[in-house]
Structure formats: C-alpha cells, structure tokens
Write an enzyme that holds these catalytic residues in place. Structure first.
Site, PDB file in Angstrom:
ATOM      1  N   VAL A 118       9.062   5.489  -2.939  1.00 10.41           N
ATOM      2  CA  VAL A 118       8.709   4.444  -3.743  1.00 10.41           C
ATOM      3  C   VAL A 118       8.647   3.390  -2.957  1.00 10.41           C
ATOM      4  CG1 VAL A 118       8.560   3.279  -5.880  1.00 10.41           C
ATOM      5  CG2 VAL A 118       9.631   5.711  -5.615  1.00 10.41           C
ATOM      6  N   PHE A 152      20.167  11.965  -5.485  1.00 11.99           N
ATOM      7  CA  PHE A 152      19.225  11.064  -5.506  1.00 11.99           C
ATOM      8  C   PHE A 152      18.612  10.753  -4.023  1.00 11.99           C
ATOM      9  CE2 PHE A 152      16.879   7.093  -6.185  1.00 11.99           C
ATOM     10  CZ  PHE A 152      16.076   7.495  -7.355  1.00 11.99           C
ATOM     11  N   ARG A 172      14.449   5.511   7.545  1.00 14.66           N
ATOM     12  CA  ARG A 172      15.517   6.234   6.732  1.00 14.66           C
ATOM     13  C   ARG A 172      15.328   7.876   6.550  1.00 14.66           C
ATOM     14  NH1 ARG A 172      15.494   1.250   5.820  1.00 14.66           N
ATOM     15  NH2 ARG A 172      17.390   0.179   4.981  1.00 14.66           N
ATOM     16  N   HIS A 230       4.344  -2.167 -10.235  1.00 11.90           N
ATOM     17  CA  HIS A 230       4.488  -0.516 -10.689  1.00 11.90           C
ATOM     18  C   HIS A 230       5.759  -0.184  -9.908  1.00 11.90           C
ATOM     19  CE1 HIS A 230       2.901   3.024 -12.599  1.00 11.90           C
ATOM     20  NE2 HIS A 230       2.834   3.543 -11.184  1.00 11.90           N
ATOM     21  N   THR A 249       2.492  -4.114  -5.661  1.00 12.86           N
ATOM     22  CA  THR A 249       2.361  -4.010  -7.223  1.00 12.86           C
ATOM     23  C   THR A 249       3.660  -3.806  -7.715  1.00 12.86           C
ATOM     24  OG1 THR A 249       1.806  -2.273  -8.770  1.00 12.86           O
ATOM     25  CG2 THR A 249       2.136  -1.477  -6.607  1.00 12.86           C
ATOM     26  N   GLU A 278       7.571  12.080 -11.859  1.00 14.76           N
ATOM     27  CA  GLU A 278       7.743  13.463 -12.397  1.00 14.76           C
ATOM     28  C   GLU A 278       8.717  14.196 -12.153  1.00 14.76           C
ATOM     29  OE1 GLU A 278       4.587  12.129 -10.978  1.00 14.76           O
ATOM     30  OE2 GLU A 278       3.897  11.689 -13.039  1.00 14.76           O
ATOM     31  N   ALA A 281       6.991  10.422  -7.932  1.00 17.93           N
ATOM     32  CA  ALA A 281       8.585  10.147  -8.250  1.00 17.93           C
ATOM     33  C   ALA A 281       8.798  10.298  -9.620  1.00 17.93           C
ATOM     34  CB  ALA A 281       9.100   8.798  -7.737  1.00 17.93           C
ATOM     35  N   PHE A 319       3.979  11.638  -3.477  1.00 21.29           N
ATOM     36  CA  PHE A 319       3.378  10.324  -3.266  1.00 21.29           C
ATOM     37  C   PHE A 319       3.895   9.793  -1.920  1.00 21.29           C
ATOM     38  CE2 PHE A 319       2.217   6.190  -4.169  1.00 21.29           C
ATOM     39  CZ  PHE A 319       1.100   6.156  -4.989  1.00 21.29           C
TER      40      PHE A 319
HETATM   41  N1  INI Z   1       4.939   7.366  -6.911  1.00 22.21           N
HETATM   42  C1  INI Z   1       5.873   7.545  -6.011  1.00 22.21           C
HETATM   43  O1  INI Z   1       6.441   8.680  -5.738  1.00 22.21           O
HETATM   44  N2  INI Z   1       6.105   6.551  -5.022  1.00 22.21           N
HETATM   45  C2  INI Z   1       5.194   5.382  -5.160  1.00 22.21           C
HETATM   46  O2  INI Z   1       5.453   4.304  -4.419  1.00 22.21           O
HETATM   47  C3  INI Z   1       4.513   5.187  -6.307  1.00 22.21           C
HETATM   48  N3  INI Z   1       3.437   4.024  -6.480  1.00 22.21           N
HETATM   49  O3  INI Z   1       3.916   3.103  -5.900  1.00 22.21           O
HETATM   50  O4  INI Z   1       2.895   3.863  -7.383  1.00 22.21           O
HETATM   51  C4  INI Z   1       4.400   6.196  -7.171  1.00 22.21           C
HETATM   52  N4  INI Z   1       3.614   6.375  -8.359  1.00 22.21           N
HETATM   53  C5  INI Z   1       3.098   7.410  -9.077  1.00 22.21           C
HETATM   54  C6  INI Z   1       3.870   7.814 -10.179  1.00 22.21           C
HETATM   55  O5  INI Z   1       5.233   8.298  -9.735  1.00 22.21           O
HETATM   56  C7  INI Z   1       3.239   8.990 -10.927  1.00 22.21           C
HETATM   57  O6  INI Z   1       3.084  10.116 -10.114  1.00 22.21           O
HETATM   58  C8  INI Z   1       1.937   8.557 -11.447  1.00 22.21           C
HETATM   59  O7  INI Z   1       2.172   7.374 -12.354  1.00 22.21           O
HETATM   60  C9  INI Z   1       1.392   9.749 -12.508  1.00 22.21           C
HETATM   61  O8  INI Z   1       2.256   9.988 -13.598  1.00 22.21           O
END
Ligand code: INI
Length: 152
Positions: free
Chosen positions: A79, A111, A125, A86, A84, A58, A56, A22
């Site tokens: 992330v 990490f 970064r 989320h 959001t 997973e 992240a 992601f």
């Molecule tokens: N996963 C990330 O690694 N970074 C993000 O910014 C992010 N946002 O913003 O939603 C993100 N979401 C996906 C999440 O990690 C899972 O892969 C998804 O929910 C499926 O389980």
C-alpha cells in the site's frame, strides 16, 4: 522456566500465502522472496498454496477461506500512500482484518503488507537496502506455526 519458541523448520508444514496484485512490481518481488524464504526453511513446494487477490483489502477474506487447509499464512501486499486518503483505509482494513482472522482461527499469520510513502521505500524493503519483508515474514510464519504446535 519453560521457553516455547518454534524452529524455522518447515519440512512438515503446509503454508498459505495470500498475495495482493495492487502495485504488482512490488508484490511480485515480495512473493519471490517469500517463496525463497519458505524453501530455505525446508517447506516442500507442494505444501505451499498461493492465493492471488486484487488488493490488500481482499487479503483477510481470502485468508479466512484458507485457514482450515494450512498451518500458517503469510500475507503480502503493498500500500503506497501516493496522493490519496484511501491509503489510510486500505492499511487499516488489511491490518485489522488480518488480526481478526488470526485471532478468530488460532492459525498464525504474518503481515508482509508494506505500507510506505512511495514506491522507492517499498522497493527498498523487497530485496533492496532495507532487506526483504517477503523473505522475513515467510520464515516468521514457519517459526510461528511450530511455536503454536509446541504450545499445544
Ligand atoms: N490496494 C493495495 O493493495 N494497495 C494500494 O496502494 C491501494 N490503493 O492505494 O488504493 C489498494 N487499493 C485497492 C483495494 O485494496 C481493493 O482492492 C479495492 O478497493 C477493491 O476492493
């Protein structure tokens, strides 16, 4: 006094890297820096296992599957807050999950999941003005693997 601190010497170590895709523009750079960091510590490329996961959230699950095969695990992801709520959940799941796996297994994990307000902060970064988190956490993992071996 007995000081225990591992050297950043990876020549006899097996290292796992769990990388989430992601925000790939950022995580590709994190992986590139991490692999360079491991090489610079003398880790042989044949002793590096890279596991790619969607996001992240997973990362902890994949790390848990990997612990029996390696001396340390580097986790990498990005992330970005965006618009959001989320964001908070993803950060918390990645952080708490990784700590749980590290404590349960006794295998050191570092990490390298960037948690930033925007992409610019993240890119700064991973090879920009704020250093390279991937490179740093890869070398930290090598040091920690040796530290844990010294503790016994
Ligand atoms: N996963 C990330 O690694 N970074 C993000 O910014 C992010 N946002 O913003 O939603 C993100 N979401 C996906 C999440 O990690 C899972 O892969 C998804 O929910 C499926 O389980």
């Amino acid at each position: 006094m007995r000081l225990i601190k591992g050297d950043p010497d990876g020549k006899d170590l097996k290292i796992g890297v769990v990388i989430s895709r992601f925000n790939t523009a950022i995580t590709d750079k994190l992986l590139e820096g991490a692999l360079q960091g491991l090489l610079d510590c003398g880790v042989h490329p044949d002793n590096v296992t890279v596991v790619s996961v969607p996001g992240a959230i997973e990362i902890p699950g994949a790390a848990k599957k990997l612990v029996s095969q390696v001396d340390a695990i580097v986790t990498l992801g990005a992330v970005v807050r965006g618009e959001t709520e989320h964001f908070t959940y993803v950060c918390k799941a990645a952080q708490e999950g990784m700590i749980q796996v590290a404590l349960d297994s006794g295998v050191p994990m570092t990490f390298g999941v960037l948690t930033t307000e925007n992409s610019e902060q993240a890119l700064a970064r991973c090879g920009g003005a704020k250093g390279h988190k991937g490179y740093e956490v890869a070398q930290d993992a090598v040091e920690l693997a040796n530290t844990y071996k010294m503790i016994g």
